[in-house]
Design an enzyme around this catalytic site. Structure first.
Site: not given
Ligand code: ADP
Length: 399
Positions: A7, A91, A180, A241, A384
């Protein structure tokens, strides 16, 4: 059969090596501050060795080379030879409309991915550089791209479209995509497998609450709506964010503060959210500590964070005409009993009741709703990397 998962972020490479027969990880770690001063690798293996190594690593290729050296290291590694790695799963953040599912990487596929970089300029270019570097270092080993956006491809058009002029969608593919996806997929599947929720006819809301946060409505096993949009800025309030905001307010700020595109981008991605409101930190643990020391702005940031999640749960219950289960995951969802309790209060209209003792005492995975709650509430740690490894295994098996 061993699969390496990579990733590649802006200055880091997270990695895990999986044994696909046992379905467990053998080695995991993170190369951090690539190309910066003080680059280091935090590395652990399944034999309980944990170590931090300082290394000079100017780019991804050198980073992947260092990872491979660690994998075959007699003490820190777990394999004898790199030929034991059968495939690499990457990813990749944005698959746009082109990649509806995870995909075996080919030269044509990389060209198509490069075309998509304008949709995700902060993420996809790094993912591509990671793929190219891995191809250099592990030539001839199949590589697979696993997209954050893939699970959300089932969202209907009336949900993913923005009410802008249609020509903008046709020309630039500006629409909501969601992110996600591997996490929302993983926790919803776990709930079907381990908590007796039947996929068919089920209405599940998955809350991935980490530094980045998103929430998804999963109906009959399919994502039907999610809070993030064309970029990961939309939706919930996050660590840094902004989440949902009036687009007009952004134009106003750009004018009054005289900000250019880079500056407003920085403002909404890096200086907002929990950090922007509290003025203290983007990290929920710091926010909780500040609240216990009487910090008013930390309290405001916390209340806003919780309130916005509650609004999404309400709207997703509405669009699915009910909810059978709510799942918490991500660093905050997995670890903060206070956040879970505050999100779940006053949901009497849904028949939802939390068991406070279960909620507070839970470590790892488990149910936190009361036995007579109409809505099951559970905590499921996300994985993940395992989703990436499994998708890679499936695709490589087809070669
Ligand atoms: P990322 O999105 O970067 O993967 P994580 O999923 O690791 O982030 O989540 C990081 C967030 O989880 C941080 O806000 C951190 O404060 C929060 N967190 C981790 N442990 C706890 C805890 N025990 N209590 C409250 N928040 C926690």
């Amino acid at each position: 059969m061993k699969i390496l998962v990579l990733n590649c972020g802006s200055s880091s490479i997270k990695y895990q090596l999986f044994d696909m027969v046992e379905k467990n990880w053998l080695v995991k770690g993170n190369v951090q501050k690539i190309g910066l001063l003080g680059t280091y690798i935090s590395h652990e293996n399944c034999k309980n060795i944990k170590i931090r190594l300082d290394r000079e690593i100017p780019d991804y290729q050198k980073g992947i080379e260092e990872i491979l050296k660690l994998l075959v290291d007699p003490e820190l590694g777990v394999i004898k030879d790199l030929s034991e790695i059968k495939a690499v799963g990457h990813r990749v953040v944005h698959g746009g409309e082109v990649f509806k599912d995870h995909t075996l990487i080919t030269d044509e596929m990389i060209d198509a991915l490069e075309h998509l970089s304008n949709l995700a300029p902060l993420h996809n270019p790094q993912n591509i550089r990671g793929i190219l570097s891995a191809q250099q270092v592990l030539p001839g080993i199949p590589q697979v791209a696993v997209f954050d956006t893939a699970f959300h491809q089932t969202i209907p058009s009336y949900s993913y479209m923005y009410p802008l002029p249609y020509s903008i969608y046709m020309k630039d593919k500006v629409r909501r995509y969601g992110f996600h996806g591997t996490s929302h997929y993983f926790v919803s599947r776990r709930a079907y497998a381990e908590y007796g929720i039947e996929k068919k006819n089920s209405k599940v809301i998955t809350c991935h609450l980490g530094n980045g946060a998103s929430i998804t409505a999963v109906h009959n096993g399919n994502s039907v709506d999610t809070s993030m949009g064309m970029t990961p800025v939309e939706g919930l309030m996050m660590g840094t964010r902004v989440g949902d905001i009036d687009a007009g307010a952004l134009l106003h700020i750009m004018t009054t503060e005289n900000l250019n595109v880079t500056e407003i981008n920085n403002l909404i991605n890096k200086q907002s959210g929990l950090l922007g409101i509290s003025g203290i930190s983007f990290d929920m643990r710091d926010i909780r500590t500040a609240i216990s020391n009487g910090g008013d702005r930390a309290k405001l940031a916390y209340d806003m964070f919780v309130y916005r999640i509650r609004k999404y749960i309400g709207s997703y219950s509405a669009v699915m005409n009910g909810v059978d289960a709510i799942i918490f995951t991500g660093g905050i969802g997995e670890n903060s009993a206070d956040v879970r309790k505050d999100i779940c209060r006053d949901f009497d209209y849904l028949g939802l009741k939390i068991d406070n003792d279960l909620n507070v005492s839970l470590k790892g995975q488990g149910m936190i709703s009361a036995p007579d709650s109409k809505v099951k509430v559970m905590v499921i740690p996300t994985n993940e990397e395992l989703v990436i490894a499994e998708a890679t295994y499936r695709l490589v098996g087809k070669i």
